[in-house]
Motif scaffolding. Structure first.
Motif, short mmCIF file in Angstrom:
data_model
loop_
_atom_site.label_atom_id
_atom_site.label_comp_id
_atom_site.label_asym_id
_atom_site.label_seq_id
_atom_site.Cartn_x
_atom_site.Cartn_y
_atom_site.Cartn_z
N VAL A 141 42.43 57.37 -42.63
CA VAL A 141 41.44 58.43 -42.26
C VAL A 141 40.96 59.07 -40.89
O VAL A 141 41.25 60.22 -40.93
CB VAL A 141 39.82 57.83 -42.63
CG1 VAL A 141 38.95 58.88 -42.12
CG2 VAL A 141 39.80 57.33 -43.99
N LYS A 166 31.18 55.25 -43.94
CA LYS A 166 30.39 56.07 -45.08
C LYS A 166 31.38 56.38 -46.03
O LYS A 166 31.58 56.22 -47.06
CB LYS A 166 29.64 56.92 -44.57
CG LYS A 166 28.55 57.70 -45.55
CD LYS A 166 27.81 58.56 -45.39
CE LYS A 166 27.01 59.15 -46.60
NZ LYS A 166 26.07 60.31 -46.12
N TYR A 167 32.42 56.82 -45.94
CA TYR A 167 33.36 57.68 -46.32
C TYR A 167 34.17 56.42 -47.29
O TYR A 167 34.56 56.65 -48.17
CB TYR A 167 34.48 58.28 -45.52
CG TYR A 167 35.72 58.92 -46.40
CD1 TYR A 167 35.55 60.19 -47.32
CD2 TYR A 167 36.81 58.40 -46.20
CE1 TYR A 167 36.91 60.47 -48.04
CE2 TYR A 167 38.01 58.74 -46.82
CZ TYR A 167 37.91 59.82 -47.88
OH TYR A 167 39.07 60.40 -48.45
N ASP A 205 33.25 65.41 -40.62
CA ASP A 205 32.71 64.69 -41.38
C ASP A 205 33.87 64.36 -42.71
O ASP A 205 33.90 65.17 -43.44
CB ASP A 205 31.49 64.76 -42.17
CG ASP A 205 30.67 63.69 -42.66
OD1 ASP A 205 31.50 62.90 -43.01
OD2 ASP A 205 29.47 63.68 -42.98
N PRO A 206 34.46 62.92 -42.76
CA PRO A 206 35.44 62.95 -44.02
C PRO A 206 34.69 63.00 -45.17
O PRO A 206 35.39 63.76 -46.15
CB PRO A 206 36.05 61.38 -43.41
CG PRO A 206 35.02 60.90 -42.53
CD PRO A 206 34.34 62.03 -41.80
N SER A 207 33.69 62.54 -45.51
CA SER A 207 32.90 62.67 -46.73
C SER A 207 32.68 64.22 -47.07
O SER A 207 32.71 64.33 -48.24
CB SER A 207 31.72 61.86 -46.60
OG SER A 207 30.68 62.15 -46.01
#
Length: 116
Positions: free
Chosen positions: A19, A36-37, A110-112
DNA sequence: ACCATGACGTTTC
DNA sequence: CGAAACGCCATGG
């Protein structure tokens, strides 16, 4: 440590590294966002710890792009020299003052969200 | 299985 | 507003 893939399962650390490598240049994210991701929102500490082990990771892990939720360069001490992390980020166009990233929300990735 | 560690995050004082 | 206390959880010994 087990390190890498002994079986088919990928370690939590390896996921973190992947990530982090996906973070675009000039962008930053937080340990919590990565956690979270990865589906472990409450494992932000593990993300940071993974970064601590990032030195054993093969390619270069842009750990300088990972900061705490406030945009503070908490882990700069782990770059060998205290100013290395800040310098790397400034080299990517990010302004930092007193270990604090300026316009943190603007540079936040934000990765998500972005990666989806 | 238990205890210690850790580059976080949230709550409390 | 700053410091400390807790919570949280993977990994190593």
């Amino acid at each position: 440590m087990k390190n890498q893939i002994r079986h088919k399962e990928i370690s939590f650390f390896d996921k973190v590294y992947q990530v982090v490598r996906l973070i675009p240049k000039g962008k930053v994210t937080s340990y919590g966002a990565i956690a979270k991701y990865l589906g472990a929102a409450r494992s932000a500490r593990m993300v940071g710890w993974a970064m601590n082990n990032s030195h054993v990771c093969k390619p270069h892990v842009p750990a300088q792009r990972v900061v705490n939720r406030m945009g503070l360069l908490t882990g700069k001490q782990h770059f060998g020299t205290p100013n290395m992390m800040q310098k790397l980020l400034e080299n990517e166009g990010i302004k930092i003052k007193d270990n604090q990233i300026q316009n943190f929300e603007k540079h936040f990735w934000d990765p998500s969200k972005e990666l989806l």
